[in-house]
Write a protein that holds these residues in place. Structure first.
Motif, PDB file in Angstrom:
ATOM      1  N   VAL A   1      46.692  45.514  14.090  1.00  0.00           N
ATOM      2  CA  VAL A   1      45.331  45.732  13.592  1.00  0.00           C
ATOM      3  C   VAL A   1      44.491  44.500  13.889  1.00  0.00           C
ATOM      4  O   VAL A   1      44.869  43.381  13.533  1.00  0.00           O
ATOM      5  N   ASN A   2      43.356  44.716  14.531  1.00  0.00           N
ATOM      6  CA  ASN A   2      42.414  43.650  14.831  1.00  0.00           C
ATOM      7  C   ASN A   2      41.173  43.841  13.975  1.00  0.00           C
ATOM      8  O   ASN A   2      40.535  44.896  14.026  1.00  0.00           O
ATOM      9  N   LEU A   3      40.833  42.824  13.188  1.00  0.00           N
ATOM     10  CA  LEU A   3      39.666  42.884  12.312  1.00  0.00           C
ATOM     11  C   LEU A   3      38.646  41.860  12.773  1.00  0.00           C
ATOM     12  O   LEU A   3      38.971  40.675  12.925  1.00  0.00           O
ATOM     13  N   ASN A   4      37.425  42.304  12.976  1.00  0.00           N
ATOM     14  CA  ASN A   4      36.362  41.424  13.452  1.00  0.00           C
ATOM     15  C   ASN A   4      35.086  41.707  12.670  1.00  0.00           C
ATOM     16  O   ASN A   4      34.705  42.860  12.477  1.00  0.00           O
ATOM     17  N   ASN A   5      34.456  40.641  12.177  1.00  0.00           N
ATOM     18  CA  ASN A   5      33.220  40.750  11.393  1.00  0.00           C
ATOM     19  C   ASN A   5      33.389  41.701  10.206  1.00  0.00           C
ATOM     20  O   ASN A   5      32.589  42.610   9.992  1.00  0.00           O
ATOM     21  N   CYS A   6      34.418  41.462   9.452  1.00  0.00           N
ATOM     22  CA  CYS A   6      34.652  42.230   8.232  1.00  0.00           C
ATOM     23  C   CYS A   6      34.424  41.342   7.008  1.00  0.00           C
ATOM     24  O   CYS A   6      34.610  40.127   7.067  1.00  0.00           O
ATOM     25  N   THR A   7      34.014  41.948   5.922  1.00  0.00           N
ATOM     26  CA  THR A   7      33.977  41.275   4.628  1.00  0.00           C
ATOM     27  C   THR A   7      34.985  41.961   3.729  1.00  0.00           C
ATOM     28  O   THR A   7      34.901  43.178   3.494  1.00  0.00           O
ATOM     29  N   ILE A   8      35.955  41.174   3.256  1.00  0.00           N
ATOM     30  CA  ILE A   8      37.014  41.672   2.376  1.00  0.00           C
ATOM     31  C   ILE A   8      36.870  40.885   1.085  1.00  0.00           C
ATOM     32  O   ILE A   8      37.250  39.712   1.023  1.00  0.00           O
TER      33      ILE A   8
ATOM     34  N   SER B   1      35.082  36.695   9.948  1.00  0.00           N
ATOM     35  CA  SER B   1      35.096  37.496   8.725  1.00  0.00           C
ATOM     36  C   SER B   1      34.989  36.625   7.481  1.00  0.00           C
ATOM     37  O   SER B   1      35.176  35.402   7.528  1.00  0.00           O
ATOM     38  N   ILE B   2      34.692  37.256   6.354  1.00  0.00           N
ATOM     39  CA  ILE B   2      34.644  36.608   5.050  1.00  0.00           C
ATOM     40  C   ILE B   2      35.702  37.248   4.158  1.00  0.00           C
ATOM     41  O   ILE B   2      35.743  38.472   4.011  1.00  0.00           O
ATOM     42  N   LEU B   3      36.552  36.434   3.563  1.00  0.00           N
ATOM     43  CA  LEU B   3      37.544  36.897   2.594  1.00  0.00           C
ATOM     44  C   LEU B   3      37.322  36.072   1.328  1.00  0.00           C
ATOM     45  O   LEU B   3      37.594  34.863   1.298  1.00  0.00           O
ATOM     46  N   TRP B   4      36.847  36.727   0.265  1.00  0.00           N
ATOM     47  CA  TRP B   4      36.388  35.971  -0.893  1.00  0.00           C
ATOM     48  C   TRP B   4      36.577  36.778  -2.180  1.00  0.00           C
ATOM     49  O   TRP B   4      36.425  37.993  -2.198  1.00  0.00           O
ATOM     50  N   ALA B   5      36.917  36.036  -3.245  1.00  0.00           N
ATOM     51  CA  ALA B   5      37.006  36.595  -4.599  1.00  0.00           C
ATOM     52  C   ALA B   5      38.057  37.683  -4.713  1.00  0.00           C
ATOM     53  O   ALA B   5      37.961  38.564  -5.566  1.00  0.00           O
ATOM     54  N   ASN B   6      39.068  37.646  -3.861  1.00  0.00           N
ATOM     55  CA  ASN B   6      40.269  38.432  -4.081  1.00  0.00           C
ATOM     56  C   ASN B   6      41.270  37.516  -4.792  1.00  0.00           C
ATOM     57  O   ASN B   6      41.214  36.293  -4.634  1.00  0.00           O
ATOM     58  N   VAL B   7      42.179  38.063  -5.549  1.00  0.00           N
ATOM     59  CA  VAL B   7      43.165  37.197  -6.208  1.00  0.00           C
ATOM     60  C   VAL B   7      43.936  36.399  -5.166  1.00  0.00           C
ATOM     61  O   VAL B   7      44.167  35.202  -5.319  1.00  0.00           O
ATOM     62  N   ASP B   8      44.335  37.062  -4.080  1.00  0.00           N
ATOM     63  CA  ASP B   8      44.923  36.382  -2.918  1.00  0.00           C
ATOM     64  C   ASP B   8      44.201  36.940  -1.702  1.00  0.00           C
ATOM     65  O   ASP B   8      44.316  38.124  -1.385  1.00  0.00           O
TER      66      ASP B   8
ATOM     67  N   GLY C   1      30.104  32.142  13.595  1.00  0.00           N
ATOM     68  CA  GLY C   1      31.122  32.895  14.303  1.00  0.00           C
ATOM     69  C   GLY C   1      31.546  32.270  15.607  1.00  0.00           C
ATOM     70  O   GLY C   1      30.968  31.276  16.071  1.00  0.00           O
ATOM     71  N   GLY C   2      32.545  32.881  16.216  1.00  0.00           N
ATOM     72  CA  GLY C   2      33.102  32.359  17.452  1.00  0.00           C
ATOM     73  C   GLY C   2      32.576  33.028  18.691  1.00  0.00           C
ATOM     74  O   GLY C   2      33.105  32.801  19.794  1.00  0.00           O
ATOM     75  N   GLN C   3      31.538  33.861  18.572  1.00  0.00           N
ATOM     76  CA  GLN C   3      30.915  34.487  19.716  1.00  0.00           C
ATOM     77  C   GLN C   3      29.458  34.759  19.350  1.00  0.00           C
ATOM     78  O   GLN C   3      29.044  34.602  18.202  1.00  0.00           O
ATOM     79  N   THR C   4      28.654  35.165  20.320  1.00  0.00           N
ATOM     80  CA  THR C   4      27.255  35.445  20.025  1.00  0.00           C
ATOM     81  C   THR C   4      27.131  36.802  19.335  1.00  0.00           C
ATOM     82  O   THR C   4      28.015  37.666  19.448  1.00  0.00           O
TER      83      THR C   4
ATOM     84  N   LEU D   1      29.022  35.459  10.041  1.00  0.00           N
ATOM     85  CA  LEU D   1      30.314  35.969   9.590  1.00  0.00           C
ATOM     86  C   LEU D   1      30.134  37.185   8.688  1.00  0.00           C
ATOM     87  O   LEU D   1      29.133  37.342   7.999  1.00  0.00           O
ATOM     88  N   GLY D   2      31.156  38.018   8.697  1.00  0.00           N
ATOM     89  CA  GLY D   2      31.237  39.105   7.740  1.00  0.00           C
ATOM     90  C   GLY D   2      30.509  40.367   8.149  1.00  0.00           C
ATOM     91  O   GLY D   2      30.005  40.517   9.273  1.00  0.00           O
ATOM     92  N   TYR D   3      30.482  41.295   7.190  1.00  0.00           N
ATOM     93  CA  TYR D   3      29.904  42.618   7.389  1.00  0.00           C
ATOM     94  C   TYR D   3      28.394  42.516   7.575  1.00  0.00           C
ATOM     95  O   TYR D   3      27.708  41.818   6.849  1.00  0.00           O
ATOM     96  N   HIS D   4      27.877  43.252   8.550  1.00  0.00           N
ATOM     97  CA  HIS D   4      26.451  43.322   8.835  1.00  0.00           C
ATOM     98  C   HIS D   4      25.922  44.693   8.417  1.00  0.00           C
ATOM     99  O   HIS D   4      26.461  45.733   8.821  1.00  0.00           O
ATOM    100  N   HIS D   5      24.836  44.690   7.660  1.00  0.00           N
ATOM    101  CA  HIS D   5      24.161  45.923   7.288  1.00  0.00           C
ATOM    102  C   HIS D   5      23.139  46.275   8.362  1.00  0.00           C
ATOM    103  O   HIS D   5      22.566  45.402   9.017  1.00  0.00           O
TER     104      HIS D   5
END
Length: 947
Positions: free
Chosen positions: A567-574, A593-600, A649-652, A677-681
């Motif tokens: 599984v490849n995840l790019n520009n996700c917010t978890i 991506s952004i990974l924040w406010a999860n217990v782990d 991010g690491g690309q344009t 970084l992260g999810y774009h609306h």
């Protein structure tokens, strides 16, 4: 507190909490409009019962109000015992289908304009507005004199048929005198003996007029020889010339704009002609009729390469599927009756409450919803305004199965209410190829105890290949209550195959295995084998709830990757998932991506596979562009302009495919330069990813207002929260909000929702103190929600906990500028009391600039067990950061002689780690009996705390 708890099947019911709203006939209203709080009859202008339950009372009429719950039950059940007028539908509530049911709108009918006028004939039209009672007979009275509402004053009448529900009706008449003025009125009578006249009378003059022509579809629409059919339904008294217009483009209402125009000469009645087409092209067809007094066009029909059909549950036409009037009413029939070897487009309008699971086995079908369904080919489309919903009647079946199909699509459709002892409560997808879900919402589905392993509350997909784009998966559940069971994939379960998920939200789903030694995995989404990609996805507030919250039984709350899945995840917010954000494997790769406010935040993913990510736990911090800085979320996981995630991010943005129409900012500035970084609306989001909507509340408002601006506020916080969506801010004006208007506790559940008062001394949420049981507020499962500038006071609970506020299973929740004051817990023998002001369970919370004062837990003196923990706040688990906050004059009073006494009058802290900064903890008291011991008048700590 809770209207419905547990696995209860609801049909044609109303709950304040909104349980099953929109499914199986269930509704939610802010106020049922009871006559009183003694007998609970429904208000009606046409008659409601007072001063009695089922007898002993009398009937009166309400001055101006009707309850929405009148005539809201199953339309197939006859209200045999309800008084007249009964609306032909049973009322909701205790008195439905009884002799004291509140009365419905009486029989009513109106005229519509005449059509098909000629010198000697016309078609009279009317609308039955209300049936009053079952079985309505309809007539038209007409003549050269206006007979008003006196039957004997009319020259003649004609019977127009019988109806059992409201709607239009027509009748053709002939033998008229040319150029004379005729008057007509519709008349109705029902089975209860009621009658109604339309008013006023309408008039017309039989004279030469324009013709009326209709397209009647095509035969052998795939070609190469196609038959185009039409009908002149009225000549207007002057024989019309007819033309058949067709071509690759729609020429509209100008014959010169059509590719081909075939003169048919004078036509009266049906006609047809054959044309030869290219079987690989698509075509339009219409009919045009003209005489000396005007002209008319039919409705456009499509044919050729794409076979187009229309489905509308309430259509009353020919049921041939060729337009909205003649649409199929049975969706299963439409799926079964498709043309082989060509793409079939099925346009949908309205809601489909299906009696049995839909089974889709034909390939090359595009199922497209969100249409108004009145006119056009296909006509107006707005999935927000005209949602297409597929649900079920019994809540015991899956909604839809797709088996071994290829080149199929579902677009702008809501799949909701599926439930059963199955895998895939909403959608079950097996061995499908090139399947697309676009703009699909899968919500409120559940899969329950199918076997030892139960998969996919919302979607089960096995050995299939597809694309999920711009979709929304919300509040789906996979659940077991038996011992040693496994529940896997609350929102989505994917096994094998190849899938791409893009621009998609996976929100508030749950995998729950409640039995002994039950294991729950992949609350949001679970991948088992296969090769998959998640691009620009938001995974928030999902939960894996095994028999315990340890990783033995609860894993991958947001995402879980297992087996040989790559599984490849790019520009996700978890973010804000209850336990683990991402549980991966050796072939899981995540970037930008952004990974924040999860217990782990992330586990089991090699650090080398993590790049350009903002991770709260610090995984790979300082390497490959990774860091750990608060992303500064607002709304529904947008970020602030000062966020370190901008251009990190690491690309344009262009190379990531996120330039031009995407943003991470609430101001709508599009991403450019290096990708954020992260999810774009989307800057102009469409259903199901609709933009948030702010709401306003004032004691001077009304819940019938829009509530979307301060000039037209809602009246209650309760109603505003029920209407909230992720990211909604609710602005509450100054005033005293009590049980007179609010239903306590108010409950914040959606992510990013904020309830913002005018000031903690101005906007006051108040219970009745010891006069009545009331719990003021709850924050449940909410990620990144906030209570701000409010006073929460006078909550009272007997043998219960959290009289002021309960914060449960939240992530990143904020309490800013609030007062939690004078809330009270009480009990007598063996009372175990926690948190009179606030009770917190398994939550991460930031509390700032607050006052927690004069809250009290009290257990009567006596020779029994029990205790009082946390007069001001009791934190059972989680992580709290408390800043610039005052705790004073809180009490925890335990008078028992055998229990554990009272601890932590100001604060009682477990779990952790917790941080207190610039806090004042003074004059808190444990005034209980001397034995057993009482500890920590100010603060009792049994956790890691930094002061």
């Amino acid at each position: 507190d809770e209207d419905v708890v547990g696995s209860i099947r609801l049909y044609y019911s109303c709950t304040e909490d909104g349980d099953n709203e929109g499914v199986q006939g269930c509704v939610r209203v802010d106020d049922p409009l009871f006559v009183d709080n003694t007998y609970f009859h429904l208000r009606s202008q046409y008659g409601h019962y007072v001063n009695g339950f089922f007898s002993g009372g009398s009937w009166i009429n309400d001055s101006s109000t009707n309850s929405y719950l009148i005539d809201r039950c199953n339309p197939n059940v006859v209200p045999a015992f309800e008084p007249s007028p009964n609306g032909a539908v049973v009322n909701m509530g205790a008195y439905g289908n009884t002799e004291v049911a509140s009365k419905s709108h009486p029989l009513d009918v109106t005229n519509k304009l005449v059509t098909g006028v000629s010198p000697t004939a016309a078609t009279l039209n009317g609308t039955l507005l209300y049936v009053g009672d079952p079985i309505v007979h309809l007539w038209f009275y007409y003549g050269t004199n206006d007979g008003l509402n006196v039957a004997s004053s009319w020259q003649t009448n004609v019977y127009a048929g019988m109806k059992t529900s409201d709607g239009d009706f027509s009748k053709a008449i002939s033998g008229l005198l040319s150029n004379k003025t005729y008057y007509y009125r519709a008349f109705a009578s029902n089975s209860a003996g009621a009658t109604a006249w339309a008013s006023p009378s309408f008039s017309f003059i039989p004279q030469l007029s324009e013709p009326v022509v209709e397209t009647r579809g095509v035969e052998n629409e795939g070609g190469p020889i196609v038959t185009l059919k039409g009908e002149v339904t009225s000549s207007g008294g002057d024989s019309p010339y007819v033309y058949v217009c067709w071509g690759i483009s729609n020429g509209g209402t100008s014959t010169s704009a059509w590719d081909h125009v075939i003169p048919m000469g004078i036509q009266l009645g049906t006609f047809q002609t054959n044309v030869t087409i290219d079987v690989n092209s698509n075509y339009f067809f219409n009919c045009f009729a003209t005489n000396n007094y005007g002209s008319d066009w039919g409705d456009v029909v499509l044919f050729g390469r794409y076979r187009v059909r229309y489905v509308k549950k309430t259509a009353t036409g020919l049921n041939n599927g060729q337009n909205w009037t003649d649409a199929y009413t049975d969706l299963q029939y439409a799926l079964n009756n498709t043309a082989q070897g060509k793409t079939n487009i099925i346009y949908l309008a309205g809601t489909y409450t299906i009696p049995a699971e839909l089974v889709w086995t034909n390939s090359y079908i595009w199922l497209k919803g969100g249409y108004e369904g009145i006119s056009g080919y296909p006509g107006n489309r707005d999935p927000d305004q005209w949602p297409t919903i597929i649900s079920n009647i019994a809540a015991t079946i899956r909604v839809m199965s797709l088996i071994r199909v290829t080149n199929c699509m579902i677009e702008n459709v809501i799949i909701s209410g599926g439930k059963g002892n199955v895998d895939g409560g909403g959608l079950y997808i097996v061995r499908c190829t090139n399947l697309t879900l676009n703009g699909v919402t899968v919500s409120y589905n559940s899969a329950n105890d199918a076997a030892t392993y139960t998969y996919g509350g919302g979607v089960f997909a096995s050995n299939s290949y597809g694309l999920v784009t711009n979709c929304w998966f919300e509040q789906n559940l996979v659940r077991s209550v038996q011992a040693n069971r496994y529940t896997i994939g609350g929102g989505i379960y994917i096994r094998d195959g190849i899938w791409t998920l893009r621009d998609t939200v996976i929100y508030f789903n749950q995998s729950e295995s409640a039995g002994s030694s039950g294991s729950a995995y992949g609350g949001g989404i679970y991948f088992q084998n296969g090769t998959h990609r998640m691009k620009n996805c938001l995974i928030v507030q999902n939960y894996s709830k095994g028999s315990s919250d340890s990783i033995t039984y609860s894993r991958g709350d947001g995402i879980m990757v297992a087996g040989t899945a790559a599984v490849n995840l790019n520009n996700c917010t978890i973010a804000g998932n209850k336990g683990e954000g991402l549980r991966g494997n050796a072939t899981t790769v995540i970037s930008n991506s952004i990974l924040w406010a999860n217990v782990d935040d992330v586990t089991n993913v090699p650090l080398a596979n993590i790049s350009y990510c903002d991770i709260e736990d610090g995984d790979n911090k300082g390497n490959q562009g990774c860091f750990s800085i608060d992303p500064q979320f607002e709304r529904f996981c947008y970020v602030m302009t000062t966020s370190s995630c901008i251009n990190a991010g690491g690309q344009t943005a262009a190379s990531a495919g996120l330039a031009g129409i995407y943003t991470v900012l609430t101001n709508g500035t599009v991403d450019s330069g290096m990708v954020d970084l992260g999810y774009h609306h989307r800057i102009n989001p469409t259903a199901p990813n609709a933009r948030w909507r702010d709401l306003y509340v004032s004691l001077t408002g009304s819940n019938s207002n829009s509530g979307t601006n301060p000039a037209a506020p809602l009246k209650t916080i309760t109603y505003a929260l029920a209407r909230s969506r992720p990211g909604t801010y609710i602005y509450v004006a100054a005033g005293l909000y009590t049980t007179n208007s609010e239903t306590f506790p108010i409950i914040v559940r959606h992510a990013g929702v904020r309830v913002i008062g005018a000031g903690r001394t101005s906007t006051i949420l108040s219970g009745s103190g010891t006069a009545a049981y009331s719990q003021i507020a709850k924050a449940e499962n909410s990620a990144f929600g906030r209570l701000q500038n409010l006073r929460v006071t006078r909550g009272y609970r007997w043998y219960d906990n959290g009289a002021g506020l309960i914060v449960s299973n939240t992530a990143g929740f904020q309490i800013y500028g609030c007062e939690i004051v004078s809330n009270y817990l009480a009990g007598s023998a063996n009372a175990y009391l926690y948190g009179a002001g606030i009770l917190a369970i398994m939550s991460t919370v930031d509390m700032y600039d607050c006052i927690v004062s004069t809250n009290r837990s009290y257990e009567n003196a006596g020779p029994w067990n029990g205790w009082c923990y946390g007069g001001g706040i009791y934190v059972a688990s989680g992580e709290w950061r408390i800043r610039r906050t005052v705790f004073n004059r809180n009490e925890a009073w335990s008078g028992n002689f055998s229990g554990a006494g009272s601890h932590g009058a100001g604060l009682y802290l477990l779990g952790g780690p917790h941080v207190l900064e610039n806090c004042l903890i003074v004059q808190n008291n444990l005034p209980g009996s001397a034995s057993p011991a009482h500890y920590g008048d100010g603060m009792y700590v049994n956790s890691a705390v930094t002061l």
